[in-house]
Structures are given as C-alpha cells and as structure tokens.
Write a protein that holds these residues in place. Structure first.
Motif, PDB file in Angstrom:
ATOM      1  N   LEU A 145       0.838  -1.212   0.000  1.00 42.06           N
ATOM      2  CA  LEU A 145       0.000   0.000   0.000  1.00 42.06           C
ATOM      3  C   LEU A 145       0.870   1.259   0.000  1.00 42.06           C
ATOM      4  O   LEU A 145       0.580   2.228  -0.707  1.00 42.06           O
ATOM      5  N   PHE A 146       1.944   1.228   0.782  1.00 42.90           N
ATOM      6  CA  PHE A 146       2.845   2.389   0.800  1.00 42.90           C
ATOM      7  C   PHE A 146       3.531   2.566  -0.562  1.00 42.90           C
ATOM      8  O   PHE A 146       3.765   3.694  -0.990  1.00 42.90           O
ATOM      9  N   GLU A 147       3.839   1.453  -1.214  1.00 42.59           N
ATOM     10  CA  GLU A 147       4.409   1.581  -2.566  1.00 42.59           C
ATOM     11  C   GLU A 147       3.428   2.308  -3.483  1.00 42.59           C
ATOM     12  O   GLU A 147       3.814   3.166  -4.274  1.00 42.59           O
ATOM     13  N   LEU A 148       2.171   1.923  -3.357  1.00 47.62           N
ATOM     14  CA  LEU A 148       1.155   2.577  -4.202  1.00 47.62           C
ATOM     15  C   LEU A 148       1.014   4.057  -3.842  1.00 47.62           C
ATOM     16  O   LEU A 148       0.893   4.908  -4.718  1.00 47.62           O
ATOM     17  N   LEU A 149       1.018   4.355  -2.539  1.00 53.32           N
ATOM     18  CA  LEU A 149       0.879   5.756  -2.113  1.00 53.32           C
ATOM     19  C   LEU A 149       2.070   6.590  -2.592  1.00 53.32           C
ATOM     20  O   LEU A 149       1.928   7.758  -2.945  1.00 53.32           O
ATOM     21  N   LYS A 150       3.231   5.962  -2.578  1.00 51.85           N
ATOM     22  CA  LYS A 150       4.463   6.671  -2.924  1.00 51.85           C
ATOM     23  C   LYS A 150       4.486   7.083  -4.398  1.00 51.85           C
ATOM     24  O   LYS A 150       5.228   7.990  -4.777  1.00 51.85           O
ATOM     25  N   LYS A 151       3.670   6.427  -5.190  1.00 49.77           N
ATOM     26  CA  LYS A 151       3.614   6.787  -6.611  1.00 49.77           C
ATOM     27  C   LYS A 151       3.052   8.189  -6.822  1.00 49.77           C
ATOM     28  O   LYS A 151       3.234   8.774  -7.874  1.00 49.77           O
ATOM     29  N   HIS A 152       2.302   8.692  -5.822  1.00 55.80           N
ATOM     30  CA  HIS A 152       1.625   9.988  -5.956  1.00 55.80           C
ATOM     31  C   HIS A 152       0.816  10.052  -7.240  1.00 55.80           C
ATOM     32  O   HIS A 152       0.799  11.071  -7.924  1.00 55.80           O
ATOM     33  N   ASP A 153       0.194   8.932  -7.571  1.00 49.21           N
ATOM     34  CA  ASP A 153      -0.647   8.883  -8.763  1.00 49.21           C
ATOM     35  C   ASP A 153      -2.015   9.461  -8.385  1.00 49.21           C
ATOM     36  O   ASP A 153      -2.725   8.885  -7.561  1.00 49.21           O
ATOM     37  N   PRO A 154      -2.376  10.626  -8.946  1.00 54.27           N
ATOM     38  CA  PRO A 154      -3.614  11.277  -8.505  1.00 54.27           C
ATOM     39  C   PRO A 154      -4.835  10.371  -8.675  1.00 54.27           C
ATOM     40  O   PRO A 154      -5.757  10.419  -7.859  1.00 54.27           O
ATOM     41  N   GLU A 155      -4.802   9.523  -9.695  1.00 50.18           N
ATOM     42  CA  GLU A 155      -5.960   8.661  -9.928  1.00 50.18           C
ATOM     43  C   GLU A 155      -6.069   7.595  -8.826  1.00 50.18           C
ATOM     44  O   GLU A 155      -7.150   7.353  -8.289  1.00 50.18           O
ATOM     45  N   ILE A 156      -4.939   6.976  -8.498  1.00 47.86           N
ATOM     46  CA  ILE A 156      -4.964   5.966  -7.432  1.00 47.86           C
ATOM     47  C   ILE A 156      -5.353   6.623  -6.108  1.00 47.86           C
ATOM     48  O   ILE A 156      -6.186   6.100  -5.365  1.00 47.86           O
ATOM     49  N   ASN A 157      -4.794   7.804  -5.846  1.00 49.97           N
ATOM     50  CA  ASN A 157      -5.136   8.493  -4.602  1.00 49.97           C
ATOM     51  C   ASN A 157      -6.626   8.813  -4.531  1.00 49.97           C
ATOM     52  O   ASN A 157      -7.258   8.662  -3.490  1.00 49.97           O
ATOM     53  N   ARG A 158      -7.169   9.247  -5.660  1.00 51.32           N
ATOM     54  CA  ARG A 158      -8.589   9.572  -5.695  1.00 51.32           C
ATOM     55  C   ARG A 158      -9.418   8.320  -5.411  1.00 51.32           C
ATOM     56  O   ARG A 158     -10.392   8.348  -4.668  1.00 51.32           O
ATOM     57  N   ILE A 159      -9.009   7.189  -5.984  1.00 41.70           N
ATOM     58  CA  ILE A 159      -9.711   5.919  -5.754  1.00 41.70           C
ATOM     59  C   ILE A 159      -9.629   5.535  -4.273  1.00 41.70           C
ATOM     60  O   ILE A 159     -10.639   5.203  -3.647  1.00 41.70           O
ATOM     61  N   PHE A 160      -8.434   5.644  -3.706  1.00 41.27           N
ATOM     62  CA  PHE A 160      -8.276   5.301  -2.289  1.00 41.27           C
ATOM     63  C   PHE A 160      -9.185   6.173  -1.421  1.00 41.27           C
ATOM     64  O   PHE A 160      -9.840   5.677  -0.506  1.00 41.27           O
TER      65      PHE A 160
END
Lengths: 381, 474
Positions: free
Chosen positions: B454-469
């Motif tokens: 999950l931290f790997e995903l957060l670290k991407k700072h991908d606005p789309e993934i963040n919005r989904i989360f």
C-alpha cells in the motif's frame, strides 16, 4: 465602509440612527433618521434629517446637500457626524454586515487590511445600541475587529444582544482564537448557546515559527489550544488562510496538517489577499500574482475536499483560478469593497465571480480574462 | 552537531534501496531519502529547509517547545485510540451448531440438521442478553454465528426480541447481524429480519465451481444456484445493500482472484474483503488439504488489489475492504474499529462470543480452541459467572497486557506498528504463547507485506490511485 458626504447643520455629536424613507409614527421616531428630498425642515421626534436641500430652516440636526438619496434604503443604519459624513454601519441589502467589536488587536499581521489601534474607548455600549437598530430579519451578522475577544466577556453581551434583536441571524465571529486557549472563556462562548454561530480563525502555516512571524506574535500553540477548546464545546469552527508570497508555498502541507490536527473544523477557506492597510505597506514582501500560486492552491483545495472537508476559495477571480477548483469559489467581498475591471464587463461569469477588492484595482493578477463560456458554480452546504 | 531541533518518537524502516519510511505513534508518515535520513538523525538538517519543515509538520521533529507538540500528539493519539473508550460493542452469539453446509475449511464442530444437542436454551439466551447489556458500550451489535443461525430461527427471534426489550430501558444504539449461507431463509424470515433491522451477512467464495468446492451444501450439488436465488429474494424484500458477503481464500481460490472479484461485480456487490484462511488448530494432514503458504496469499492479494484498482479506473466503483481499512489508518486521523486488528487486541474488549452453552470466549478462535479441550480463552459462562468476573477478571487483564503492539517484541519497533494489531489467540494457537514470534508469524508476514505494498502505491503519488483510495475511505 460605504460613506456619503453632505453638509452638516446643527450636528454637535455623532448621531447613530436607522434610515427611514417612508417615515415612522410619532411614538417610534427617536432613533430614526428621515431621508426626504427637498425637505426644508425636520418633523419633530426624528433623530436627524438627510436631504438634498441646501437651505435648512430650524435648529434640528440635519445633513443637507446629499445628492444620492437613492443610495439609502429603509432600515439601513448610519452614523452621521458634524463634518456631514454619513457612514453606513449596516446595509439592509447586504449579506456582509459586521459589528466591529474593537479596533485593538493582540496580533500584528503583516498583511492586516485594517491595522489596529493601541487605545480606544469601550465600543460595546455603542455596538449594543447599533445591534438594537439592525433589522430583525437579518440573516447574517459578522463580529470582527480588531480582535473581538479583547473586549473579554462583553463579547458575549454582543452575541446575546444579536440573539435578542436578530433571533434568526447567523453569526460569524472572526477571531485569532488565542483567547480561547482559556478553557473557561471557550465555555462561556458555548454557554451563549447561539443556534448558528461560526468561529472563523485564521491560520497561516503548519510551521509554528512561520505562523508566528506572519501574525507578529508567538501565539501559534495558543491558537491550536483555542481550536481544541472550541471543538471540546462543540463549537462550529472555520479556518481561514490568507494566501500571499509568504504562505503559498506550503499550502498543500498546511491542508494536510489541518486534516490531521483539526479534522473537526466545518470549513476551510482560502482567501486572496486584500492589498489595503499593512498589506499595501508591505506589498513588496507579500505580493504574488494569484495565478502563480494556482498549483499549490489547487492541491490544497482538492486535498481537503477529497477528505470530505467543506472547502472554499474567497475573493478569487474565476478566470484566474484553475478550472478544477472554480466550483469552490465564493463571492464574499463586502459590497462596498467589491469592484470589477473594465474587461470584466463582457464576462459570462461576472455574476458568480468574486470580483476584486476596491483596493486591489491597482494590484491584481495579470491573468484576468473575460470568460465567455459557462461553468457550474456550486458551494458546499 | 548542533541542537537546533529535537527529534520526537518515531519508528522507521529501510523501505527500498534509496529511501526510509518513518511513522509516528499517531500514524503520520514521511519518506526520506537515505541522505536526508542520515542528516536528519544527525541533526544536520537546516530547520528552514523544506524537508525539515515537512518532518516537523508530521510532528516527528520540532524546533518548538516539546510540550506544545506533545499536547497535539496526545490529542491525536486519544482520537486514534478512542475505540477503547466504549469497551465491548461486538457480541457474537451462537444459537446452534446445526448447519446445512459442509464448508471445506469449517472449524466448528457443526451438528447435523436433526441433531439438537447443541441448541441454545431459552434460559441461556436470556442470560446471554443480560450479560451483553452489562457492557458499558453505547453501541451494541449482536451478531448471530453458528452453525447456521437460520437453522434455529426461533432462537434468533427470541434473542432479538429479548434484546429489544432490554433496550427499552438501556436505550443503546442496538443493531443485529445474522451470518448465514442464506439458503434456508424464507421470505417471511427475511421480512422479520428487515422489520427488526437485522443485517444479513453471507459468504461468497467466487464463481460457481469454486464456491461449490469451498462451501457445498449437504443435500444438493446446486449450492451456487440456490445461493443466488436466495440473494435475489432477499434483495427484492430489503433492497440491494442489506446483504453483505465475505470471501475466504482456500487453496482452490489461489490463482482465481480475478474471477472471484468478477463474480462479486456480477452479483452486484461494490466491495470485497480478500480474506486469508486462518487455519487454527487444524490437524496437520487436514491443514495440507486446504491451507497454503502465506506468500501465495500475499501474491494473490496484490494481484487482486491491482485488478480492483484497474476496475475503479475504468469507472466501476469497487472497494477492497482490507486495503480500505489499512488506508483509513494510514491516511486519516480517525479511529477504526476492526476487532481482528487492534492494539490492544480487540479480544474481549471490543468483541466477545457467546457459545450455545453459555460459555463466553474472547474471540471466535477461542471457541475453536475449546473444541480441542483448550479453554484458555474462556472468560466464563453466562449461567454461572457475573459480567464483572468475566470482563474485568484477571484472565482478560492478563490477555490484554500481552496484546499491545506498542510493547510486543518486534512490533514495538516496527514501522507499521501504528496501523497493525495484535492477535494473542492466534499467536497462542500457532506459536504456543500469546506473545508470539514475529519472524515466523504468518500474520506478521501477511500484514507487513500488504502494508508495504500500500505504501508503494501511495508513494507513486498517482492522482488517480489516490482519488480511488479516498473514494474507498469516505
């Protein structure tokens, strides 16, 4: 504040009164100021007369030679002085009326549009009278300053007076929150049990030293404690962030800090700076074209909005704002300060747009462009 | 070395070759490059630098009066742990051990449909409800477990009505859930549940073949069809959101997470909880038939999560429940109630289970152990023991003392500690004592791997993934 000038007749001391155009019965004229065109004399019982005539008979207080009588509305409250100045303290048609509890302040903000005074005589008796003259159907009254909590418990007298005379009005109390670090003071505010009170507190940085430098006092943690105490007593809190050269860089971090430390706030507002008062004096250190902080503002606004916190952008021109956050913009500039540029004439969004502070006519974004398409503007509930 | 700033308590780990992850007790986190991390701990950072201000903003270091910052941390810590204030709110009740399923991973000594030996008596039921209402919690959730509670619906009704009667005086926020395979529910039963605001929780392990392998009914080969029929009937009566579903990963589920997720979407669900099997106390040879290495689950979970994120990107709002829970802990300042992953552990103090015979266990797994005559996690019996002696007795105190990640070996210094929880019952059953041994713990492996991902995903700072989360969290 809106002001109209005329020629004073028979005015020795300031007169506070409510405007009437249609006249009032002889038994309830004591605090009324009659506005009448071509009047030569004042019927008995009124506090004063305002007219366009230049020739005034009799010994009663009067401001003559006022050419814009159409600017007066039934129910406005004005203060007139011996210089013939008529100052509007309450405008019935405005949604932005405020009581100035005091002009003193315990902060010295570098961008303060209304720099405080060191000494003044107690304004509370005057303010209590002012509130008693304000229309009872008023929906919103601000209490501001200066720092309103410097008048101590008299602040609660003002709130109770509003409760009595404007029972439906919401109150927005603009305070730096420092005084509420005193839990008992916060409790006293809660004990007023006002049905619709929002306490608006400015915060400028997630870094205490930065905040303290901007407000000119070492009060960051007092403000924090004040926010906690207000939350403890379930008070509705709004946070306000004035954006300028010294605050824009850490807006996203500040937004995150707010979410983690003050998730209980009901609203976070980002305000474009008014270039009056100290802001004008310190312009060199403060001015940044709002267009140039769009990225930081956008990140901060979306961060908070995504987390379910009601977020607003005040005083911004829609054409300057990034499209993604235009829906958060609210027109909240007091009517007497609100202006537009010549190029705004043809803009489709003018009605929804905050426009500019009158004082910002000289200093505004270089990116103001009339907008020719429609967008949907919405705000949070 | 200058003393220009003070370092506040934090935990850290080398996240990858070039970065460290730092977290503090209230769950705030920051990534630092190796270089910045070295400078930071050696107090060589410029306090005006962005990196130092970012650290200070998370309250991992400060130039201010420490007491002022600690006050703020304390407020946040109280918020994060506010679940504790209420005490036990989840009360699981087993009206019977009878069941019409024969799930391959069942750990209950279930009884056949005509065997009434393990049915709860009215006297016991009354004492169960009485005990439940002694809990100081303002919220009471009564969850019917089994067996399948629908096989003894009369007892479910009795307990619901007894609880409602008690609540006339106690005025708590009372709710019910029934955990059932739904195949025995009739429209009348469903109407009753609707009327009494009892949610329905069921199990769906995946598409037909997999579901039928994992959770066969005893008297038919058409398990999945019957299940789907019942779900349709229930939704018709109480609307689309009243019946939630849980999945369990058996050996046969591995490699099929995509199909399982698709089946949930097809059935109209907008969330799934990708749950690993907890093979408590199975006999060795039996364990091999259905269990699998935890690494296999982790790989499958990551693939499943990626697939779910992809679904969201394509416009299907769909939540993975476990990730969503952990993200809420990582990204928000709020408390999250999840009995199985708390510190102190939720055993007894957040949830408790009342067996058909009135025995009270700190967790469902404690009941499983009792099957093998190990009564360590039994607090007492509602027919014999007082609430005080069970819920404020030495045993529960002792268990909880050994169930805080803040002071368990390895947990106490783990960078993921603020998001994780302790499971003394599982440590006990798998590793022989409540404290457990993290380097060989499957639960630790699973949780740290998922959080790392999950931290790997957060670290991407991908606005789309963040919005989904954030759409999952809100």
């Amino acid at each position: 504040m809106k002001q109209i000038n005329g020629t004073a007749f028979n005015i020795e001391a300031d007169i506070l009164g409510r405007i009437t155009l249609k006249g009032k019965s002889i038994f309830s004229r004591k605090d009324e100021i009659l506005v009448k065109s071509d009047a030569k004399d004042l019927p008995s019982g009124y506090a004063a007369l305002i007219t366009n005539s230049v020739q005034i008979a009799g010994r009663k207080p009067c401001v003559g030679n006022v050419q814009t009588l159409e600017d007066f509305n039934e129910g406005d409250v004005v203060l007139i002085n011996k210089k013939g100045e008529i100052v509007f303290l309450y405008e019935i048609k405005s949604l932005h009326n405020a009581i100035f509890a005091t002009e003193r302040c315990n902060h010295r903000c570098i961008m303060c549009p209304q720099p405080p005074v060191a000494e003044e005589k107690d304004k509370t008796p005057f303010n209590l009278k002012l509130i008693s003259l304000i229309d009872k159907n008023t929906v919103e009254i601000g209490i501001t300053g200066g720092e309103p909590t410097l008048i101590g418990d008299k602040l609660f007298d003002l709130i109770k007076q509003i409760q009595k005379y404007q029972p439906k009005a919401g109150i927005s109390l603009l305070t730096n929150g420092v005084k509420f670090a005193d839990k008992e003071y916060a409790m006293k505010l809660a004990m007023c049990k006002h049905h619709d009170l929002q306490i608006d507190v400015p915060i400028f940085s997630d870094i205490a030293d930065e905040h303290n430098r901007i407000v000119g006092a070492k009060t960051f943690y007092k403000t924090v404690q004040g926010l906690y105490n207000l939350a403890l007593f379930h008070q509705r809190i709004g946070l306000r962030i004035v954006v300028h050269k010294q605050t824009y860089k850490r807006l996203p971090q500040l937004a995150d800090y707010i979410y983690h430390n003050f998730p209980f706030v009901s609203q976070v507002a980002f305000l474009q700076m008014e270039t009056a008062g100290n802001a004008n004096t310190n312009l060199e250190e403060l001015w940044i074209d709002p267009y140039d902080y769009n990225e930081e503002l956008k990140q901060a606004v979306l961060l908070l909005a995504n987390r379910g916190i009601c977020t607003r952008v005040y005083n911004a021109q829609l054409c300057v704002l990034p499209r993604e956050i235009r829906e958060f913009a609210v027109n909240a500039i007091s009517d007497w300060k609100d202006t537009y540029l010549p190029e705004c004439e043809e803009c489709k969004l003018r009605q929804q747009c905050g426009g500019l502070f009158a004082s910002n006519q000289k200093h505004h974004s270089a990116h103001i462009n009339p907008n020719l398409e429609d967008i949907t503007a919405s705000a949070c509930v | 070395m200058s003393e220009n700033y003070k370092i506040l308590p934090f935990r850290f780990a080398r996240f990858n070759e070039s970065e460290y992850l730092l977290t503090n007790d209230v769950g705030e986190y920051i990534f630092l490059s190796n270089e910045d991390f070295e400078k930071f701990i050696n107090k060589e950072l410029d306090v005006k630098s962005t990196v130092f201000q970012d650290i200070a903003s998370k309250q991992i270091a400060t130039t201010d009066n420490v007491e002022d910052v600690v006050n703020m941390l304390a407020t946040k810590f109280r918020t994060k742990k506010s679940i504790l204030r209420d005490f036990t709110s989840l009360h699981m009740v087993v009206p019977t051990l009878r069941c019409n399923s024969s799930c391959i991973y069942c750990q209950v000594a279930r009884k056949n449909m005509d065997d009434h030996e393990a049915d709860m008596t009215k006297k016991t039921a009354k004492n169960v409800v009485k005990t439940i209402f002694e809990s100081p919690s303002p919220c009471i959730k009564i969850e019917f477990q089994g067996g399948d509670p629908s096989t003894y619906f009369e007892m479910v009704k009795y307990i619901i009505e007894e609880a409602e009667w008690q609540n006339l005086f106690k005025k708590k926020d009372l709710g019910f859930v029934i955990c059932t395979n739904v195949t025995l529910l009739t429209p009348d039963m469903v109407k009753y549940l609707k009327k009494h605001k009892c949610d329905i929780s069921t199990s769906l392990d995946g598409p037909k073949e997999l579901h039928n392998t994992n959770r066969p009914l005893q008297d038919t080969t058409h398990t999945h069809e019957k299940f789907e029929e019942s779900i349709k009937m229930i939704r018709k009566i109480c609307g689309n959101d009243c019946v939630s579903a849980l999945m369990t990963t058996s050996k046969y589920s591995l490699g099929h997470f995509k199909e399982i997720i698709n089946e949930y979407v097809r059935m109209g669900y907008n969330n799934i909880f990708l749950r690993a099997l907890n093979p408590y106390g199975f006999a060795k040879q039996y364990k091999e038939k259905i269990a699998y290495p935890v690494e296999d689950f982790i790989e499958n979970f990551k693939e499943g999560l990626d697939y779910i994120i992809e679904l969201n990107k394509q416009g299907t709002f769909f939540i993975e429940g476990y990730a969503s829970l952990l993200l809420k802990r990582i990204l928000t300042p709020f408390a999250t109630g999840f009995v199985d992953l708390q510190s102190p552990a939720g055993v007894g103090i957040a949830g408790a289970i009342y067996d058909w015979d009135g025995n009270v266990y700190v967790a469902d797994e404690g009941r499983m152990l009792a099957r093998f005559k190990d009564y360590y996690y039994k607090l007492g019996n509602v027919n014999e023991d007082s609430y005080q002696s069970m819920f404020n007795g030495e045993k529960l105190h002792h268990i909880i003392e050994n169930a805080c990640t803040e002071c368990l070996p390895m947990c106490s210094e783990c960078v993921f500690q603020p998001y994780c929880g302790a499971d003394p019952v599982r440590n006990y059953s798998e590793q022989g004592d409540m404290v457990g041994h993290r380097p060989t713990s499957d639960m630790c492996k699973k949780n740290t791997a998922i959080m790392h991902y999950l931290f790997e995903l957060l670290k991407k700072h991908d606005p789309e993934i963040n919005r989904i989360f954030w759409s999952w969290i809100n």
